[in-house]
Enzyme design. Structure first.
Site, PDB file in Angstrom:
ATOM      1  N   LYS A 193       0.808  -1.297   0.172  1.00  0.00           N
ATOM      2  CA  LYS A 193      -0.052   0.009   0.173  1.00  0.00           C
ATOM      3  C   LYS A 193       0.989   1.350   0.022  1.00  0.00           C
ATOM      4  O   LYS A 193       0.555   2.323  -0.414  1.00  0.00           O
ATOM      5  CB  LYS A 193      -0.768  -0.036   1.140  1.00  0.00           C
ATOM      6  CG  LYS A 193      -0.382   0.124   2.732  1.00  0.00           C
ATOM      7  CD  LYS A 193      -0.155   1.754   2.939  1.00  0.00           C
ATOM      8  CE  LYS A 193       0.224   1.655   4.389  1.00  0.00           C
ATOM      9  NZ  LYS A 193       1.566   0.995   4.781  1.00  0.00           N
ATOM     10  N   VAL A 281      11.887   7.037   7.734  1.00  0.00           N
ATOM     11  CA  VAL A 281      11.807   6.359   6.415  1.00  0.00           C
ATOM     12  C   VAL A 281      10.764   6.130   5.790  1.00  0.00           C
ATOM     13  O   VAL A 281       9.438   5.888   6.409  1.00  0.00           O
ATOM     14  CB  VAL A 281      12.297   4.826   6.748  1.00  0.00           C
ATOM     15  CG1 VAL A 281      12.436   4.059   5.536  1.00  0.00           C
ATOM     16  CG2 VAL A 281      13.656   4.878   7.393  1.00  0.00           C
TER      17      VAL A 281
END
Length: 359
Positions: A193, A281
């Site tokens: 996703k 991140v």
């Protein structure tokens, strides 16, 4: 008192620790250095953490001693970036016991191996402990959770017994946990996703509107389901919380790091510049590369992933990539009762409308 050890002083690791500690369970965060452990223990919060009024709950503490962090834990929860999972589980592996659950809260695929995080963990621990592996994934935006807003997640394991045991440790006020035994589907939903979220950021950055974004999300879900089915996931899982649920949250929120990267790319910034200036991140960047290579090796047609890959790694213009995605040919969109997602996405030289399997 139950104890949970959390590997990773990441935003998500601290958020999960906060949830668990508020329930009255002992939480021990492992920091990699003595300096970090001392700073967190003294300030009772990360220096750059939001919201500003946040502080560690009473039962959450920090140590730089890995042995102390793991000792006596009912669960070791790894909330680290996916590319750091292997070195971290290697450190933890010698300290595990047969009674400890090992839970991944990372949403990514390992570069070079294309392995899911549960597979990486399996590689590095004793086979005797493999039955204790579980994963946590779902529509969980950390900043909303820390504000006390309600959220749900999914705990997946190979057996319902392990999944329920993990869910019991995680569940708290305003944070409910469902269980699933489709560990492949839950992990792929959480990982893939992020690719679509990059695309949603591009759509929003170009001000293409909600119609375009809803189309991207829907076609993205079809791609996720196709790749998931090819890798052994149950497509129904990918329409659940760990798939569609996470997809909606990540594609719709400015709190999403991957969505942020997509928006910034439309401003002409380079990927390196964006990533260098981020404190956390954006997993979708590496996951896009891994998924792109998997799709090529399996001869799966994944146009959303291919176009996002070209923007990230081939300097394609985000506006042109969006135009290509919205200029689809007239092909069959439905997924019927007997539709084979894997065959539907096999590349076809002659792009004909596919036929439904006969009854």
């Amino acid at each position: 008192m139950s104890k949970v050890c959390i590997i990773g002083t990441t935003t998500w690791g601290i958020t999960l620790g906060t949830i668990i500690a508020h329930k009255g369970r002992e939480v021990m965060l492992w920091a990699r250095t003595e300096d970090e452990a001392m700073l967190l223990s003294t300030q009772r919060r990360p220096a750059d953490f939001l919201p500003e009024n946040y502080h560690f709950p009473e039962f959450m503490n920090v140590t730089a001693c890995l042995e102390e962090a793991v000792a006596g834990a009912d669960m070791v929860l790894l909330a680290v970036p996916s590319q750091r999972m292997r070195p971290n589980i290697r450190l933890v592996a010698p300290l595990l016991t047969k009674s400890m659950l090992i839970c991944s809260a990372a949403k990514g695929l390992e570069i070079g191996t294309a392995k899911r995080m549960s597979q990486v963990i399996t590689d590095e621990i004793s086979p005797d402990f493999a039955k204790n592996i579980c994963v946590l994934s779902g529509p969980n935006l950390a900043m909303e959770i820390l504000k006390g807003l309600p959220a749900v997640t999914v705990l997946a394991a190979d057996t319902e017994k392990t999944a329920k045991k993990a869910a019991k440790l995680i569940t708290a006020a305003n944070f409910s946990a469902y269980t699933n035994t489709d560990i492949i589907g839950v992990e792929l939903g959480g990982s893939l996703k992020n690719i679509i979220a990059l695309g949603a950021g591009i759509v929003d950055g170009l001000n293409l509107g909600n119609n375009a974004k809803s189309a991207l999300i829907t076609r993205g879900l079809t791609e996720i389901s196709a790749l998931g089915a090819a890798l052994g996931a149950n497509p129904l899982t990918l329409s659940g919380l760990a798939g569609l649920g996470d997809l909606i949250a990540t594609c719709s929120s400015n709190l999403s790091r991957n969505h942020f990267v997509g928006v910034e790319l439309t401003k002409g910034r380079s990927l390196n510049d964006i990533m260098y200036n981020m404190s956390n991140v954006a997993e979708g960047v590496s996951t896009t590369a891994v998924a792109y290579e998997m799709a090529r090796s399996m001869d799966l047609e994944m146009p959303v992933t291919e176009n996002i890959y070209n923007v990230l790694y081939n300097n394609a213009d985000p506006k042109e990539a969006a135009r290509i995605l919205m200029d689809a040919q007239a092909t069959h969109e439905l997924a019927g009762r007997k539709w084979n997602l894997f065959k539907m996405f096999r590349k076809r030289k002659a792009r004909k409308t596919p036929e439904l399997n006969p009854d």
